[in-house]
Design a protein around this motif. Sequence first.
Motif, mmCIF file in Angstrom:
data_model
loop_
_atom_site.group_PDB
_atom_site.id
_atom_site.type_symbol
_atom_site.label_atom_id
_atom_site.label_comp_id
_atom_site.label_asym_id
_atom_site.label_seq_id
_atom_site.Cartn_x
_atom_site.Cartn_y
_atom_site.Cartn_z
ATOM 1 N N VAL A 130 43.194 16.210 45.403
ATOM 2 C CA VAL A 130 44.055 17.359 45.104
ATOM 3 C C VAL A 130 45.481 16.893 44.820
ATOM 4 C CG1 VAL A 130 45.096 19.444 46.079
ATOM 5 C CG2 VAL A 130 42.648 19.006 46.391
ATOM 6 N N LYS A 131 45.972 15.950 45.608
ATOM 7 C CA LYS A 131 47.339 15.448 45.438
ATOM 8 C C LYS A 131 47.563 14.920 44.029
ATOM 9 C CE LYS A 131 50.547 11.939 47.201
ATOM 10 N NZ LYS A 131 50.744 10.853 48.215
ATOM 11 N N TYR A 132 46.581 14.194 43.504
ATOM 12 C CA TYR A 132 46.717 13.598 42.176
ATOM 13 C C TYR A 132 46.084 14.450 41.073
ATOM 14 C CZ TYR A 132 48.440 9.519 44.633
ATOM 15 O OH TYR A 132 49.190 8.671 45.423
ATOM 16 N N GLU A 133 45.755 15.701 41.419
ATOM 17 C CA GLU A 133 45.245 16.688 40.460
ATOM 18 C C GLU A 133 43.963 16.229 39.775
ATOM 19 O OE1 GLU A 133 48.527 17.524 37.857
ATOM 20 O OE2 GLU A 133 49.524 18.774 39.351
ATOM 21 N N ARG A 134 43.153 15.476 40.509
ATOM 22 C CA ARG A 134 41.882 15.025 39.948
ATOM 23 C C ARG A 134 40.738 15.987 40.245
ATOM 24 N NH1 ARG A 134 43.614 9.450 41.671
ATOM 25 N NH2 ARG A 134 42.550 9.853 43.651
ATOM 26 N N LEU A 135 40.999 16.996 41.057
ATOM 27 C CA LEU A 135 39.960 17.947 41.437
ATOM 28 C C LEU A 135 40.469 19.363 41.251
ATOM 29 C CD1 LEU A 135 37.244 18.701 42.780
ATOM 30 C CD2 LEU A 135 38.381 18.461 44.997
ATOM 31 N N SER A 136 39.661 20.195 40.594
ATOM 32 C CA SER A 136 40.020 21.592 40.391
ATOM 33 C C SER A 136 38.769 22.442 40.544
ATOM 34 C CB SER A 136 40.616 21.792 38.991
ATOM 35 O OG SER A 136 40.826 23.165 38.720
ATOM 36 N N ILE A 137 38.893 23.570 41.256
ATOM 37 C CA ILE A 137 37.771 24.489 41.393
ATOM 38 C C ILE A 137 38.250 25.901 41.096
ATOM 39 C CG2 ILE A 137 36.550 23.049 43.061
ATOM 40 C CD1 ILE A 137 37.509 24.935 45.277
ATOM 41 N N SER A 138 37.362 26.710 40.548
ATOM 42 C CA SER A 138 37.699 28.100 40.254
ATOM 43 C C SER A 138 36.421 28.931 40.313
ATOM 44 C CB SER A 138 38.377 28.232 38.887
ATOM 45 O OG SER A 138 37.599 27.628 37.872
ATOM 46 N N LEU A 139 36.597 30.242 40.398
ATOM 47 C CA LEU A 139 35.464 31.150 40.565
ATOM 48 C C LEU A 139 35.650 32.364 39.667
ATOM 49 C CD1 LEU A 139 32.901 31.713 42.412
ATOM 50 C CD2 LEU A 139 34.434 33.127 43.784
ATOM 51 N N ALA A 140 34.552 32.832 39.085
ATOM 52 C CA ALA A 140 34.579 34.055 38.280
ATOM 53 C C ALA A 140 33.256 34.782 38.459
ATOM 54 C CB ALA A 140 34.810 33.739 36.806
ATOM 55 N N MET A 141 33.304 36.097 38.373
ATOM 56 C CA MET A 141 32.082 36.895 38.368
ATOM 57 C C MET A 141 31.652 37.050 36.914
ATOM 58 S SD MET A 141 31.347 37.395 41.499
ATOM 59 C CE MET A 141 29.995 38.577 41.282
ATOM 60 N N VAL A 142 30.478 36.518 36.588
ATOM 61 C CA VAL A 142 30.022 36.450 35.200
ATOM 62 C C VAL A 142 28.551 36.851 35.128
ATOM 63 C CG1 VAL A 142 29.764 34.972 33.174
ATOM 64 C CG2 VAL A 142 31.593 34.503 34.805
ATOM 65 N N ASP A 143 28.204 37.644 34.140
ATOM 66 C CA ASP A 143 26.793 37.954 33.885
ATOM 67 C C ASP A 143 26.214 36.803 33.072
ATOM 68 O OD1 ASP A 143 24.316 39.032 33.449
ATOM 69 O OD2 ASP A 143 25.003 40.648 32.127
ATOM 70 N N ILE A 144 26.007 35.680 33.743
ATOM 71 C CA ILE A 144 25.706 34.431 33.050
ATOM 72 C C ILE A 144 24.382 34.481 32.298
ATOM 73 C CG2 ILE A 144 24.553 33.321 35.015
ATOM 74 C CD1 ILE A 144 27.056 31.657 32.578
#
Length: 243
Positions: A130-144
């Motif tokens: 996280v410190k070096y911005e090598r990891l990112s996570i996100s979430l969305a509600m999607v009708d995949i």
Amino acid sequence: MKQRRRGFGLVLGLMGLLMADLAMAEDRTRPPFGVFEILEGQGVEVCEACLKGFEAAVLAPDPVVFSGCERTYEFALDFTTPKWVELDPLEHLALVKQVMMFIRPPDPSRGIEGTIYDGKNFRREIQTEVKYERLSISLAMVDIDNDGQTEPVFRYRWGICGNPGAPSPFRSLIVLNHDRKGIDKTKTEVLAQNDSKERRLPLGIASDNIYDVFLYRGQVYFDSWNRSRAPTVVTVYLLKGNR
């Protein structure tokens, strides 16, 4: 157009969009980021729209850096994107650990002792990422799977986007259970359109692909930016869960 029936739905591989090798500095006849060409899906509306969007981005006065992470879908061409909510990995360690062990499972013959997954190692390693911005996570509600019901879709990215000097990034799409505490493995494996899948690697070699989700005229698609071969190939998929 290719059709693949996997688990809970029918996956339609609508197009193969090829990005030709990057132009050399002395080659002034080609855009600096190469050119795109449709391999399959000529005449399919969403495919032609994707091609126009990528071509416009390459030729723009301030073009995006095509590492795959930065690709955008233009609202002017009837594209929209899910409402992704960025999450702090340190506040979701249990889920991040599940996802990472699913994407890159430890060697069963060695176990987790001494690995990133061992005890307090995990928090320390994630803090560094996280410190070096090598990891990112996100979430969305999607009708995949386009069945009228939304699912929680977790987007996991490792690596730094747009930095040629850094290791190449990859991004995976993970469908979560509705309580968001675990992985819906059946649905997730359908999204991983990867020929390198095997029992120990249900998503195949994750580092080969950068996945994303977009909507075109209200219908949900997902795509794969595959860098396992040269030139790069982008494939757009439509998933139908009830067919």
